[in-house]
Design a protein around this motif. Structure first.
Motif, short mmCIF file in Angstrom:
data_model
loop_
_atom_site.label_atom_id
_atom_site.label_comp_id
_atom_site.label_asym_id
_atom_site.label_seq_id
_atom_site.Cartn_x
_atom_site.Cartn_y
_atom_site.Cartn_z
N ILE A 1 0.85 -1.21 0.00
CA ILE A 1 0.00 0.00 0.00
C ILE A 1 0.88 1.25 0.00
CG2 ILE A 1 -1.66 1.35 1.39
CD1 ILE A 1 -2.78 -1.43 2.28
N LEU A 2 1.94 1.20 0.83
CA LEU A 2 2.81 2.37 0.95
C LEU A 2 3.63 2.63 -0.31
CD1 LEU A 2 4.30 2.26 4.55
CD2 LEU A 2 3.10 4.16 3.50
N THR A 3 4.00 1.55 -0.99
CA THR A 3 4.93 1.73 -2.11
C THR A 3 4.27 1.63 -3.49
OG1 THR A 3 5.49 -0.62 -1.99
CG2 THR A 3 6.97 0.90 -0.87
N THR A 4 2.95 1.41 -3.50
CA THR A 4 2.28 1.34 -4.80
C THR A 4 2.15 2.75 -5.38
OG1 THR A 4 1.03 -0.55 -4.05
CG2 THR A 4 0.21 0.56 -6.01
N PRO A 5 2.73 2.97 -6.56
CA PRO A 5 2.63 4.31 -7.15
C PRO A 5 1.17 4.66 -7.44
CG PRO A 5 4.23 2.96 -8.33
CD PRO A 5 3.50 2.05 -7.39
N LYS A 6 0.90 5.99 -7.44
CA LYS A 6 -0.47 6.45 -7.61
C LYS A 6 -1.09 5.97 -8.93
CE LYS A 6 -0.62 10.37 -4.54
NZ LYS A 6 -0.35 11.78 -4.40
N HIS A 7 -0.23 5.92 -10.01
CA HIS A 7 -0.81 5.52 -11.30
C HIS A 7 -1.27 4.07 -11.28
CE1 HIS A 7 3.42 4.28 -12.06
NE2 HIS A 7 2.83 3.32 -12.71
N ASN A 8 -0.61 3.23 -10.43
CA ASN A 8 -1.05 1.84 -10.30
C ASN A 8 -2.41 1.76 -9.62
OD1 ASN A 8 1.21 0.89 -11.46
ND2 ASN A 8 1.83 -0.42 -9.77
N ILE A 9 -2.61 2.63 -8.62
CA ILE A 9 -3.89 2.65 -7.92
C ILE A 9 -4.99 3.09 -8.90
CG2 ILE A 9 -5.19 3.76 -6.05
CD1 ILE A 9 -2.47 3.98 -4.55
N MET A 10 -4.65 4.10 -9.72
CA MET A 10 -5.61 4.59 -10.71
C MET A 10 -5.94 3.48 -11.73
SD MET A 10 -7.48 6.98 -11.69
CE MET A 10 -6.97 8.42 -10.80
N ILE B 1 -9.59 1.91 -12.50
CA ILE B 1 -10.17 1.85 -13.86
C ILE B 1 -10.53 0.40 -14.20
CG2 ILE B 1 -9.63 2.14 -16.32
CD1 ILE B 1 -7.93 4.61 -15.47
N ALA B 2 -9.62 -0.53 -13.84
CA ALA B 2 -9.87 -1.94 -14.15
C ALA B 2 -11.13 -2.44 -13.46
CB ALA B 2 -8.67 -2.78 -13.73
N PHE B 3 -11.30 -2.08 -12.19
CA PHE B 3 -12.46 -2.58 -11.46
C PHE B 3 -13.75 -1.92 -11.93
CE2 PHE B 3 -9.26 -4.47 -8.81
CZ PHE B 3 -9.85 -5.69 -8.49
N ILE B 4 -13.69 -0.61 -12.22
CA ILE B 4 -14.89 0.07 -12.73
C ILE B 4 -15.23 -0.51 -14.12
CG2 ILE B 4 -15.81 2.29 -13.56
CD1 ILE B 4 -14.07 3.62 -11.34
N GLY B 5 -14.19 -0.74 -14.94
CA GLY B 5 -14.38 -1.33 -16.27
C GLY B 5 -14.98 -2.73 -16.16
N ARG C 1 -5.27 -7.41 -15.82
CA ARG C 1 -5.02 -8.80 -15.44
C ARG C 1 -3.71 -9.30 -16.07
NH1 ARG C 1 -7.08 -10.24 -11.07
NH2 ARG C 1 -6.44 -12.35 -11.60
N PHE C 2 -3.50 -8.95 -17.33
CA PHE C 2 -2.26 -9.39 -18.00
C PHE C 2 -1.03 -8.75 -17.36
CE2 PHE C 2 -5.07 -10.53 -21.66
CZ PHE C 2 -4.72 -11.87 -21.70
N TYR C 3 -1.16 -7.46 -17.02
CA TYR C 3 -0.06 -6.74 -16.39
C TYR C 3 0.28 -7.36 -15.03
CZ TYR C 3 2.56 -2.84 -14.32
OH TYR C 3 3.50 -2.08 -13.70
N ASN C 4 -0.78 -7.71 -14.29
CA ASN C 4 -0.62 -8.35 -12.98
C ASN C 4 0.09 -9.70 -13.13
OD1 ASN C 4 -1.19 -7.36 -10.53
ND2 ASN C 4 -3.13 -8.40 -10.29
N GLY C 5 -0.35 -10.47 -14.11
CA GLY C 5 0.24 -11.78 -14.38
C GLY C 5 1.70 -11.64 -14.78
#
Lengths: 113, 192
Positions: B71-80, B84-88, B178-182
């Protein structure tokens, strides 16, 4: 001993100040140093320390140097140039906050008629 | 501390779900230093010292530590990107549900249209037999059959549109995440 919530906000300035004073330190050393300096009042939990150290490293304020000690790697943390530049502002902010808190809590109770 | 002892600590951390090797190195050294201190000062064996160190240093759920770190080290763009992925994903599922609804309604309309067609045919045959002209009832059935056929076309189009929209949203938002996560997980496994 102060609560974890109370320490959360001042952990970064503590780490920055310690590393500014001592050069390079490893995690266990930081915990013991803070405990001894605060006469046991501030106990940094590992669950707070390492996430903060890693976050500071990722943000470019700290750098690490790994040394092999007793069959394991020991990581020493030290300030980068960017880190050195934020030490004083971070300390000043905490001191200013302390003064503000004194204004809030330091006054004696007004009498209620 | 022997190599076996250090490996024992690392295995314990892995068993708790840790996968961040930087953090595992830190925690291994932290636990090992505490164990060494306990073995020297209290003259305890490794196992007892290890158990004491775990209770003293690690939280009730040790993996929480790695979560906090993420949580502390996740860059803001990753959170965004995650948002987007979950809303999509949600919008895609919503479109798919609406598309299925129109598919079912279209199927229902086909059944109705078939019923009206049968009624119109029956009426036709009856009228031919008795030699009567087309009455209002027959016209009513015919108009309902035409309406139903038009509705089938409209609902089929909506079914196809929502299905295509669902696939489009899914492929543009949720699938890349999902692909990026994988990909990130496979990179971690390579490092391991």
């Amino acid at each position: 001993m102060y609560s974890r919530e109370l320490l959360k906000g001042i952990l970064r300035p503590i780490i920055l100040k310690l590393l500014a004073d001592n050069g390079k330190m490893y995690g266990y050393e930081i915990v013991q140093h803070v405990k001894a300096s605060s006469e046991g009042k501030i106990l940094i939990k590992e669950g707070s320390l390492y996430p903060s150290l890693h976050a500071l490293t990722k943000e470019g304020y700290l750098q690490t140097e790994s040394i092999n000690v007793g069959n394991r790697l020991r990581k020493y943390y030290s300030l980068t140039e960017k880190g050195k530049a934020v030490v004083n502002p971070a300390i000043e902010e905490v001191m200013d906050f302390q003064t503000t808190l004194a204004l809030l809590f330091g006054k004696s109770k007004t009498s209620v008629s | 501390m022997t190599e076996h002892h250090v490996q024992h600590i690392k295995d314990y951390l892995k068993s708790q779900g840790f996968s961040d090797f930087e953090l595992m190195d830190d925690l291994t050294d932290h636990l090992a230093t505490e164990i060494e201190f306990s073995m020297d000062s209290e003259k305890l064996d490794f196992e007892t010292s290890f158990e004491n160190a775990k209770q003293k240093l690690l939280p009730d759920f040790p993996y929480q530590l790695e979560r906090d770190l993420k949580i502390l080290t996740t860059p803001k763009h990753n959170i965004m990107m995650k948002k987007i992925a979950f809303i999509g994903g949600y919008l895609s599922a919503l479109c798919l549900t609406i598309s299925i609804l129109f598919g079912v309604l279209s199927h229902q309309e086909k059944t109705d249209a078939n019923s009206y067609r049968i009624l119109v045919d029956t009426q036709n045959k009856a009228n031919l037999l008795i030699g009567e002209k087309y009455d209002n009832e027959w016209k009513d059935y015919l108009s309902k059959m035409e309406d139903s056929q038009l509705n089938i076309i409209r609902k089929s189009k909506l079914f196809q549109s929502f299905l295509a929209l669902s696939a489009l949203i899914l492929s543009l938002t949720y699938l890349p995440y999902r692909f990026y996560n994988g990909y990130q997980k496979s990179q971690l496994e390579l490092v391991a």
